[in-house]
Structure formats: structure tokens, C-alpha cells
Design a protein around this motif. Structure first.
Motif, PDB file in Angstrom:
ATOM      1  N   SER A  58     -29.333   1.258  35.291  1.00 47.23           N
ATOM      2  CA  SER A  58     -30.584   1.722  35.887  1.00 47.23           C
ATOM      3  C   SER A  58     -30.487   1.617  37.408  1.00 47.23           C
ATOM      4  N   LYS A  60     -32.361   2.395  39.767  1.00 43.49           N
ATOM      5  CA  LYS A  60     -33.479   1.968  40.603  1.00 43.49           C
ATOM      6  C   LYS A  60     -33.371   0.486  40.974  1.00 43.49           C
ATOM      7  N   ASP A  79     -28.926   5.628  34.536  1.00 41.41           N
ATOM      8  CA  ASP A  79     -30.308   5.967  34.186  1.00 41.41           C
ATOM      9  C   ASP A  79     -30.979   6.279  35.504  1.00 41.41           C
ATOM     10  N   HIS A 199     -38.955   2.319  26.567  1.00 40.30           N
ATOM     11  CA  HIS A 199     -38.667   1.243  27.527  1.00 40.30           C
ATOM     12  C   HIS A 199     -39.973   0.474  27.635  1.00 40.30           C
ATOM     13  N   SER A 202     -40.078  -4.935  31.850  1.00 41.75           N
ATOM     14  CA  SER A 202     -38.950  -5.494  32.584  1.00 41.75           C
ATOM     15  C   SER A 202     -39.072  -7.016  32.601  1.00 41.75           C
ATOM     16  N   GLY A 239     -34.809  -3.724  30.630  1.00 34.73           N
ATOM     17  CA  GLY A 239     -35.821  -4.781  30.539  1.00 34.73           C
ATOM     18  C   GLY A 239     -35.320  -6.188  30.340  1.00 34.73           C
ATOM     19  N   GLU A 273     -30.452   0.941  29.046  1.00 39.12           N
ATOM     20  CA  GLU A 273     -30.664   1.241  30.466  1.00 39.12           C
ATOM     21  C   GLU A 273     -30.908  -0.036  31.269  1.00 39.12           C
ATOM     22  N   GLY A 275     -30.964  -2.717  34.195  1.00 41.06           N
ATOM     23  CA  GLY A 275     -30.869  -2.764  35.654  1.00 41.06           C
ATOM     24  C   GLY A 275     -30.702  -4.209  36.071  1.00 41.06           C
ATOM     25  N   ARG A 276     -31.822  -4.946  36.007  1.00 37.71           N
ATOM     26  CA  ARG A 276     -31.862  -6.329  36.477  1.00 37.71           C
ATOM     27  C   ARG A 276     -30.796  -7.216  35.838  1.00 37.71           C
ATOM     28  N   ARG A 312     -40.706  -8.290  46.736  1.00 37.08           N
ATOM     29  CA  ARG A 312     -41.123  -8.822  45.434  1.00 37.08           C
ATOM     30  C   ARG A 312     -42.107 -10.004  45.542  1.00 37.08           C
ATOM     31  N   TYR A 316     -45.483  -9.022  43.785  1.00 36.92           N
ATOM     32  CA  TYR A 316     -45.686  -9.587  42.434  1.00 36.92           C
ATOM     33  C   TYR A 316     -45.822 -11.107  42.435  1.00 36.92           C
ATOM     34  N   TYR A 371     -33.959  -4.723  42.599  1.00 33.65           N
ATOM     35  CA  TYR A 371     -35.251  -4.416  43.217  1.00 33.65           C
ATOM     36  C   TYR A 371     -35.421  -5.162  44.544  1.00 33.65           C
TER      37      TYR A 371
END
Ligand code: LLP
Length: 418
Positions: A58, A60, A79, A199, A202, A239, A273, A275-276, A312, A316, A371
Motif C-alpha cells: 500500500s 500511501k 495498492d 478493507h 488500519s 490493516g 494490501e 502498508g503499515r 499523526r 490522531y 504515514y
């Protein structure tokens, strides 16, 4: 497992002393470990070795070309969610037949670009998007492979900003009317409806939400096949969570063990997919202490990175471990670690007990590989940080620090203002 560790009080990334990079490249800077990226990718790849699968990284989470390239060389696809991410993937050398394109608002230009690039598949999020892809594909004389992203309405048990699989989220099609939508799309001449995608969010720490989601997707696949819709691909999205503080995320092998029986029952090729999971703990962000400001109420550690570099915490209230890269004592104090931006939300930690630091010390913010840079901006007209990739005992600047000139690229002052 990652390859950042302290040796005699000095932080190393693989065999490189992090202080040397800070001195040579300056701060703020993002630092990625090649070995960690590869290790994370292989853990997931190995966990699913017994079935046909494709890991679409992923982009992103981290879209640096060198990072994408590292994973492509391991066999990954990508992705993507925009024309820009497709451009980056292609530039990094991805096999277009390993690219999946998600997102609820693909423009006709992006659809055309993707079709002309011969990507593997679109993850489609509404019937109107299916009509648009059908139309563009017809115009180009192509057939587009699509999966519908289904919203299985399960709780992912994560931060409300990053949960995506509940029915009130904007993503995917309602599972309760999915068959009808798949059937409509299946009648369109320029589409090959061949996949189911979901999906659900995350930073998910257990397999339970995935098992719940699959509990709905597997019967759906059966029903679609009974309706002569030839589903061959099951995409379970990304995720998978990582450790920021003391979380206990699942191992890739446990995750695979939990979901494999259900996936196997479908006989589908599995797409993932992540990412993290791959990039999160493969990267740190380094910053320098500009000033320590002691007030009656608080101690502020003011650093040269800001919310524009790593948003972040501001966005968040995300937690990133913070430590000096050279540890000389175990004395601690409670501080706010803040950046120079003119907003109170420009902080990396509040009321946090950290090792005591002084002006000019370098600090590392851990788990910043996902991210981090990708969500950075030029707010307050701050040039974006540099990015560095470490491999063994060498390091490579994989993105130059932006200059002031970069900040005004493309801008102009109309004549009447002179
Ligand atoms: N697939 C789709 C369709 C996605 O929307 C995402 C992430 C992924 C895969 C990758 O998810 P991962 O494996 O990285 O969890 N900015 C937030 C995270 C937003 C995630 C958006 N979608 C953060 O900093 O925590």
C-alpha cells in the motif's frame, strides 16, 4: 523485528550510526532500514506461501521510490489510490499486472491512465464508478478487471478515524445489496467482474475482525458464483497493526493460520494490501532539539521537526516513542515535545516522561515509516524533510531535502500586481 538498536548508548540503523546521518544530512530527516522492509515483507509472504497470493504494497503508507522499489524486487505489486501513486509505482518499476487501484473517487483521467498502463484490477466502490470504468474501457477498446469493495459492516476495533468497514463509513458497497450490484456490473460489456475486496481499517491488532469479515465474504462469493459471476480473487485489504508503544500485534504466521482455512475454502487467489505492517517500524524520524524552554507550568522541548513533517500526533493523538540517539544518562523528566509551527496542536508528545535532553541533542521518533513522510506538507512554508535509506553499512539519500525554491515551484504573480 526491526534493525534499529542502541549499541553502547548510540542508536544504529543496521550498521550505520544514526548520528553520522544527522550530521551529514541534517534534520528533520526520515530514515528507512532496507533490511527491516525486506524482513517484514518476507514474513507476510512466507506466511501465505502455501496458497496462490499477491502482496500489493500500500503505497500511501510510504511512497518513496526506493522503498517501493525495495518491495517490488521482493515480488510485491502495489495498492494505489491515485494517478500519482500509479506514476510512482511505474517509475519504481512495478509490473503493472500486479497493481490494484482502490479509492471511492477515481476520475476518468485516472481510470484511463490505469487502463492504458494495463493494471491488474480496479477495486470499485460504487455502481456509478463501475459504469464510468465500463465507458472508458469501451472507448479504449479494453476490458477492465474489477473487484467490488464490499463493506462487511464489522468493527475493526481501532481508532475511529481509521476504521473503514462499518456501514456508516463512506467505503465500499453495502454487503446486503452486493449481489444485485455485482450482477448489474457483470452485464456491462467492458468489465470482467472477477473479485471481492474488503478493507476494514488500519492498525488492527488481532485476526478476529478479519475472521468476522471473511465470515461474510465467503458466503457472498458462493452466492455470486451461483449467479454465474466468476469470482477468482479475494482481496482482504491491509490493516495489520504494529507496535508503537506496547501493543501486542499478531504475527504474520498467526494471522495466516487464522484466516487460511476460510480463504482456502473459496479457491480464490488471495490479495493483500499491507502498508503499515511493512513500513511502520522500518522508519524513524530524526529531529534536533533547538531549545529547552522551562515555564512555571511545563517544560517544553522545542525541536526542528513539526506537525508538517509528522502529523499523526496532531491528527490522531498518535503515540510515537521518542528517545535521544545518544543515551548518556538515565535521568528522566516530564516534558512536552513540540515543533516550531504556530499552532498548539503542533506537538509530538504531551506530559510525557522522557530521557532528559539538552539543546542540540538529536531525538528519534520511532515507528515513523508509515504515514509519516507521505502525510507531510509545506505548512508554515517549511520545506519537506529529506529521506534516507540505509542498507548494511551504507546510506543513500533517496529524497533531497526541499529548498525554498521548491516551495514556490509553479507559482507566479500576475502582471497587474506589478
Ligand atoms: N488498502 C486500502 C483500501 C486502504 O485504504 C489502506 C489504508 C490500506 C490498504 C493499507 O492499510 P495499512 O495496512 O497501512 O493499515 N493515516 C492513517 C492510516 C490511514 C489508512 C488508510 N487506508 C494513520 O496514520 O494511521
Amino acid at each position: 523485528m526491526d534493525f534499529f538498536e542502541y549499541r553502547d548508548g548510540e542508536l544504529y540503523c543496521e550498521e550505520v550510526k544514526v548520528a553520522d546521518i544527522c550530521e551529514a544530512v541534517g534534520t528533520p530527516v526520515y530514515l528507512y532500514s532496507h533490511r527491516t522492509l525486506v524482513d517484514h515483507y518476507r514474513k507476510l509472504d512466507t506466511a501465505f506461501a502455501e496458497i496462490e497470493h499477491l502482496i500489493c504494497f500500500s503505497v500511501k503508507s510510504n511512497s518513496n521510490l526506493a522503498v517501493i522499489r525495495t518491495l517490488i524486487k521482493e515480488g510485491a505489486g502495489t495498492d494505489i489510490v491515485s494517478g500519482g501513486e500509479l506514476f510512482r509505482s511505474l517509475k519504481a518499476g512495478v509490473d503493472p499486472k500486479k497493481v490494484v487501484f482502490a479509492g471511492i473517487g477515481k476520475s476518468k483521467e485516472e481510470i484511463e491512465y490505469a487502463l492504458n498502463s494495463d493494471i491488474l484490477m480496479f477495486n470499485v466502490e460504487s455502481i456509478n464508478e463501475a459504469y464510468a470504468i465500463n465507458e472508458v474501457a469501451g472507448r479504449l477498446g479494453k476490458k477492465a478487471m474489477i473487484a467490488f469493495r464490499v463493506n462487511p459492516d464489522v468493527e475493526a476495533d481501532t481508532h475511529h478515524h481509521i476504521t473503514t468497514g462499518k456501514k456508516e463509513n463512506k467505503f465500499g458497497i453495502d454487503i446486503n445489496i452486493a449481489v444485485e450490484i455485482f450482477r448489474k456490473a457483470n452485464e456491462l460489456p467492458n468489465l470482467d467482474v472477477c473479485g471481492v475486496h474488503a478493507h476494514i481499517g488500519s492498525q488492527i491488532l488481532s485476526s478476529e475482525p478479519y475472521v468476522k469479515s471473511l465470515g461474510k465474504l465467503v458466503p457472498l462469493i458462493d452466492e455470486l458464483r451461483q449467479n454465474d459471476i466468476n469470482i477468482q480473487n479475494l482481496n482482504i485489504g491491509g490493516g495489520l497493526g504494529v507496535v508503537y508503544l506496547d501493543e501486542k500485534p499478531q504475527f504474520a504466521s498467526d494471522f495466516a493460520a487464522a484466516i487460511l482455512p476460510m480463504v482456502k475454502a473459496t479457491n480464490c487467489r488471495l490479495l493483500l494490501e499491507p502498508g503499515r505492517f511493512i513500513t511502520g517500524n522500518s522508519g524513524i524520524m530524526l529531529t534536533k532539539v533547538l531549545y529547552v524552554k522551562r515555564t512555571a507550568a511545563k517544560n517544553f522541548v522545542i525541536v526542528d521537526a513539526a506537525m508538517n513533517d509528522l502529523v499523526r500526533p496532531a491528527l490522531y493523538e498518535a503515540y510515537h516513542r521518542i528517545k535521544p540517539i545518544k543515551i548518556t544518562s538515565d535521568e528522566e523528566e516530564v516534558v512536552d515535545v513540540v515543533g516550531p509551527i504556530c499552532e498548539s496542536s503542533d506537538f509530538f508528545a504531551q506530559e510525557r516522561k522522557v530521557l532528559k535532553v539538552q539543546q542540540r541533542d538529536y531525538l528519534s521518533l520511532f515507528t515513523a515509516g508509515a504515514y509519516g513522510f507521505t502525510m507531510s506538507s509545506n505548512y508554515n512554508s517549511r520545506p519537506k524533510a529529506a529521506e534516507v535509506l540505509v542498507k548494511d553499512d551504507q546510506y543513500f539519500i533517496v529524497r533531497e531535502r526541499e529548498t525554498y525554491q521548491d516551495l514556490v515551484k509553479g507559482e507566479s504573480i500576475p502582471k497587474f500586481l506589478f
